[in-house]
Design a protein around this motif. Structure first.
Motif, short mmCIF file in Angstrom:
data_model
loop_
_atom_site.label_atom_id
_atom_site.label_comp_id
_atom_site.label_asym_id
_atom_site.label_seq_id
_atom_site.Cartn_x
_atom_site.Cartn_y
_atom_site.Cartn_z
N ARG A 95 -9.92 2.37 -9.31
CA ARG A 95 -9.67 2.84 -10.68
C ARG A 95 -10.34 1.94 -11.70
O ARG A 95 -10.66 2.36 -12.81
CB ARG A 95 -8.16 2.90 -10.92
CG ARG A 95 -7.44 3.77 -9.91
CD ARG A 95 -5.99 3.36 -9.71
NE ARG A 95 -5.43 3.93 -8.50
CZ ARG A 95 -5.51 3.34 -7.31
NH1 ARG A 95 -6.12 2.16 -7.18
NH2 ARG A 95 -5.00 3.92 -6.24
N TRP A 134 0.84 -1.20 0.00
CA TRP A 134 0.00 0.00 0.00
C TRP A 134 0.88 1.25 0.00
O TRP A 134 2.09 1.17 0.28
CB TRP A 134 -0.89 -0.01 1.25
CG TRP A 134 -2.04 -0.96 1.20
CD1 TRP A 134 -2.39 -1.79 0.16
CD2 TRP A 134 -2.99 -1.18 2.24
NE1 TRP A 134 -3.51 -2.50 0.50
CE2 TRP A 134 -3.89 -2.15 1.76
CE3 TRP A 134 -3.17 -0.66 3.51
CZ2 TRP A 134 -4.98 -2.61 2.53
CZ3 TRP A 134 -4.24 -1.11 4.28
CH2 TRP A 134 -5.13 -2.06 3.78
N SER A 135 0.25 2.40 -0.23
CA SER A 135 1.03 3.64 -0.30
C SER A 135 1.71 3.95 1.03
O SER A 135 2.75 4.61 1.08
CB SER A 135 0.17 4.82 -0.75
OG SER A 135 -0.93 4.95 0.09
N SER A 155 -7.07 4.12 3.73
CA SER A 155 -6.40 3.03 4.47
C SER A 155 -5.93 3.64 5.79
O SER A 155 -6.63 3.56 6.80
CB SER A 155 -5.20 2.46 3.70
OG SER A 155 -5.57 1.99 2.45
N TYR A 158 -11.11 0.99 4.90
CA TYR A 158 -10.80 -0.25 5.60
C TYR A 158 -11.12 -0.13 7.09
O TYR A 158 -10.91 -1.09 7.83
CB TYR A 158 -9.31 -0.61 5.42
CG TYR A 158 -9.00 -1.16 4.05
CD1 TYR A 158 -9.41 -2.43 3.69
CD2 TYR A 158 -8.32 -0.40 3.10
CE1 TYR A 158 -9.13 -2.94 2.42
CE2 TYR A 158 -8.04 -0.91 1.84
CZ TYR A 158 -8.45 -2.18 1.52
OH TYR A 158 -8.18 -2.69 0.27
N ILE A 206 -4.96 -7.84 0.36
CA ILE A 206 -6.09 -7.33 -0.42
C ILE A 206 -5.76 -5.97 -1.02
O ILE A 206 -5.07 -5.16 -0.41
CB ILE A 206 -7.37 -7.27 0.44
CG1 ILE A 206 -8.52 -6.68 -0.37
CG2 ILE A 206 -7.20 -6.47 1.71
CD1 ILE A 206 -9.85 -7.13 0.11
N TYR A 207 -6.26 -5.75 -2.22
CA TYR A 207 -6.13 -4.44 -2.85
C TYR A 207 -7.47 -4.10 -3.48
O TYR A 207 -8.02 -4.87 -4.26
CB TYR A 207 -5.03 -4.47 -3.93
CG TYR A 207 -4.57 -3.09 -4.32
CD1 TYR A 207 -3.71 -2.38 -3.50
CD2 TYR A 207 -5.01 -2.50 -5.49
CE1 TYR A 207 -3.29 -1.10 -3.84
CE2 TYR A 207 -4.59 -1.22 -5.84
CZ TYR A 207 -3.73 -0.53 -5.00
OH TYR A 207 -3.32 0.74 -5.34
N CYS A 208 -8.00 -2.95 -3.08
CA CYS A 208 -9.27 -2.49 -3.64
C CYS A 208 -8.93 -1.42 -4.68
O CYS A 208 -8.44 -0.35 -4.32
CB CYS A 208 -10.13 -1.91 -2.51
SG CYS A 208 -11.57 -1.08 -3.15
N ASP A 231 -10.82 8.33 -3.07
CA ASP A 231 -11.40 7.05 -3.51
C ASP A 231 -11.37 6.03 -2.38
O ASP A 231 -12.31 5.28 -2.19
CB ASP A 231 -10.69 6.52 -4.77
CG ASP A 231 -9.28 6.02 -4.48
OD1 ASP A 231 -8.53 6.73 -3.80
OD2 ASP A 231 -8.94 4.92 -4.92
N LEU A 232 -10.27 6.04 -1.61
CA LEU A 232 -10.11 4.98 -0.62
C LEU A 232 -9.31 5.46 0.59
O LEU A 232 -8.36 6.21 0.43
CB LEU A 232 -9.36 3.82 -1.29
CG LEU A 232 -9.09 2.63 -0.40
CD1 LEU A 232 -9.61 1.35 -1.04
CD2 LEU A 232 -7.63 2.51 -0.08
O1 LIG Z 1 -3.39 1.93 0.91
C1 LIG Z 1 -3.30 1.94 -0.33
O2 LIG Z 1 -2.37 2.43 -0.96
C2 LIG Z 1 -4.39 1.29 -1.13
C3 LIG Z 1 -5.06 0.18 -0.71
C4 LIG Z 1 -6.04 -0.36 -1.54
O3 LIG Z 1 -6.70 -1.37 -1.24
N1 LIG Z 1 -6.29 0.23 -2.74
C5 LIG Z 1 -5.63 1.32 -3.14
O4 LIG Z 1 -5.90 1.85 -4.23
N2 LIG Z 1 -4.68 1.85 -2.33
#
Ligand SMILES: O=C(O)c1cc(=O)[nH]c(=O)[nH]1
Ligand SMILES: O=P(O)(O)OC[C@H]1O[C@H](OP(=O)(O)OP(=O)(O)O)[C@H](O)[C@@H]1O
Length: 217
Positions: A40, A27-28, A126, A154, A35-37, A123-124
């Motif tokens: 995009r 993750w970033s 974490s 999450y 898991i990766y959501c 978008d997400l």
């Molecule tokens: O934390 C992230 O970088 C990350 C997690 C994830 O599931 N999806 C995403 O696009 N970034």
């Protein structure tokens, strides 16, 4: 089907959820996760992404927050912010991770946020660090971030800690816990066990993964 299950099904159908406990995703934040959501992916599905934006706009309107500008977080938050701004007929800005090193040297592009009540759209979430940088940039520019919305979260403790200092309400259309029952159906028993242990404590899962990798090398 209730609205959350329907939205969660869209994520699965569009291939936006990837699971790989053996070769986890970075993750970033640097955390490793099975898991990766990938929000995009939704860009490739106009009908499905419209449904998601429709629900998001409804939720924003229901919250009754007074907003002047929609600010998308670069990069994955930008298209969603554009669609929401269009639906709500509100000006849009987007916020880069850093100031641009050439051109006008801007971190915030598009609508002027100075003195404005800003809805931050990511978008997400974490760890929440990316959103925190955006809140900082908007505040430095004289804007007032009044609410944060994301498509997915999450629900990590780290994010709650990050946001606590800002005192800005943070909402998400979906949480990973909404996806979990659907994701479970497609997994092998081994993958499910990994995912379960990750969901209990993502940080510990990462530490154990790294230790195992070190032991192997
Ligand atoms: O934390 C992230 O970088 C990350 C997690 C994830 O599931 N999806 C995403 O696009 N970034
Ligand atoms: O809550 P955090 O721990 O900060 O992580 C979430 C951020 O990570 C991803 O962006 P990424 O850095 O992959 O860049 P992108 O949006 O340009 O794809 C995602 O789109 C969020 O912006």
């Amino acid at each position: 089907m209730n609205a959350k299950v329907e939205l969660a099904s869209i994520y699965i159908e569009c291939g936006a959820i990837a699971i790989d406990p053996i070769n986890p995703f970075t993750w970033s934040s640097g955390l490793r996760s099975p898991i990766y959501c990938d929000n995009r992916k939704l860009l490739g599905y106009p009908k499905e992404r419209n449904q998601i934006i429709h629900e998001l706009v409804k939720a924003i309107q229901n919250s009754g927050e007074e907003i002047d500008v929609i600010a998308g977080c670069a990069t994955a938050g930008i298209p969603h912010a554009a669609w929401v701004s269009e639906q709500l007929q509100l000006p849009m800005a987007y916020v880069r991770g850093e100031k641009k090193a050439h051109g006008r040297g801007q971190q915030i592009e598009g609508a002027d946020v100075t003195g404005k009540r800003v809805l931050v759209l990511e978008d997400l979430i974490s760890t929440g660090k990316s959103v925190a940088k955006v809140l900082e940039a908007i505040t430095e520019a004289g804007g007032k971030p009044v609410v944060v919305w994301s498509l997915m979260t999450y629900e990590l403790e780290a994010a709650q800690e990050t946001f606590a200092k800002w005192g800005v309400p943070v909402h998400s259309l979906l949480a990973f816990s909404d996806l979990y029952p659907l994701v479970k159906e497609s997994l092998s028993e081994e993958a499910f066990i990994h995912l379960q242990s990750w969901s209990k404590n993502p940080v510990t899962w990462d530490e154990v993964y790294r230790e195992n990798q070190l032991a192997k090398s």
